[in-house]
Design a protein around this motif. Sequence first.
Motif, mmCIF file in Angstrom:
data_model
loop_
_atom_site.group_PDB
_atom_site.id
_atom_site.type_symbol
_atom_site.label_atom_id
_atom_site.label_comp_id
_atom_site.label_asym_id
_atom_site.label_seq_id
_atom_site.Cartn_x
_atom_site.Cartn_y
_atom_site.Cartn_z
ATOM 1 N N ASP A 13 3.417 -49.610 -3.398
ATOM 2 C CA ASP A 13 4.470 -49.539 -2.303
ATOM 3 C C ASP A 13 6.056 -49.359 -2.998
ATOM 4 O OD1 ASP A 13 2.909 -50.157 -0.419
ATOM 5 O OD2 ASP A 13 2.738 -52.401 -0.921
ATOM 6 N N GLY A 14 6.034 -48.502 -4.017
ATOM 7 C CA GLY A 14 7.186 -48.209 -4.566
ATOM 8 C C GLY A 14 7.833 -49.337 -5.687
ATOM 9 N N ASN A 15 6.920 -50.374 -5.912
ATOM 10 C CA ASN A 15 7.082 -51.333 -6.802
ATOM 11 C C ASN A 15 7.800 -50.811 -8.309
ATOM 12 O OD1 ASN A 15 6.524 -53.326 -4.831
ATOM 13 N ND2 ASN A 15 4.737 -53.992 -5.944
ATOM 14 N N ASP A 16 7.187 -49.804 -8.625
ATOM 15 C CA ASP A 16 7.632 -49.267 -9.963
ATOM 16 C C ASP A 16 9.178 -48.792 -9.981
ATOM 17 O OD1 ASP A 16 5.011 -49.774 -10.719
ATOM 18 O OD2 ASP A 16 4.395 -47.482 -10.955
ATOM 19 N N GLU A 17 9.211 -48.159 -8.929
ATOM 20 C CA GLU A 17 10.758 -47.479 -8.644
ATOM 21 C C GLU A 17 11.794 -48.804 -8.576
ATOM 22 O OE1 GLU A 17 8.118 -46.378 -6.920
ATOM 23 O OE2 GLU A 17 7.820 -44.543 -8.176
ATOM 24 N N ARG A 18 11.273 -49.586 -7.771
ATOM 25 C CA ARG A 18 12.289 -50.736 -7.489
ATOM 26 C C ARG A 18 12.425 -51.721 -8.620
ATOM 27 N NH1 ARG A 18 9.875 -51.385 -2.638
ATOM 28 N NH2 ARG A 18 8.242 -52.571 -3.401
ATOM 29 N N ALA A 19 11.414 -51.938 -9.544
ATOM 30 C CA ALA A 19 11.488 -52.638 -10.819
ATOM 31 C C ALA A 19 12.538 -51.941 -11.744
ATOM 32 C CB ALA A 19 10.248 -53.019 -11.405
ATOM 33 N N ALA A 20 12.256 -50.588 -11.929
ATOM 34 C CA ALA A 20 13.005 -49.648 -12.843
ATOM 35 C C ALA A 20 14.553 -49.704 -12.238
ATOM 36 C CB ALA A 20 12.450 -47.997 -12.750
ATOM 37 N N ALA A 21 14.781 -49.450 -11.156
ATOM 38 C CA ALA A 21 16.389 -49.763 -10.668
ATOM 39 C C ALA A 21 16.805 -50.968 -10.813
ATOM 40 C CB ALA A 21 16.091 -49.342 -9.101
ATOM 41 N N VAL A 22 16.132 -52.109 -10.481
ATOM 42 C CA VAL A 22 16.772 -53.545 -10.739
ATOM 43 C C VAL A 22 16.961 -53.685 -12.288
ATOM 44 C CG1 VAL A 22 16.367 -55.772 -11.006
ATOM 45 C CG2 VAL A 22 15.637 -54.508 -9.031
#
Length: 51
Positions: A13-22
């Motif tokens: 669910d896009g967790n990789d992208e969210r973690a990278a953004a944070v």
Amino acid sequence: MPGVGHHMWNGLDGNDERAAAVISAFLQDEPAPLPNYPTRKDVSAFLGDRT
């Protein structure tokens, strides 16, 4: 990141992208790109939904 308590990178669910953004925001001393929820006034309802 050792010792964070859970896996940040799981590809769901896009967790990789969210973690990278944070992490990127933190390193650039910017606010985290996360929703401000629950707000103080919403905490009771938020917790009530999970009991």
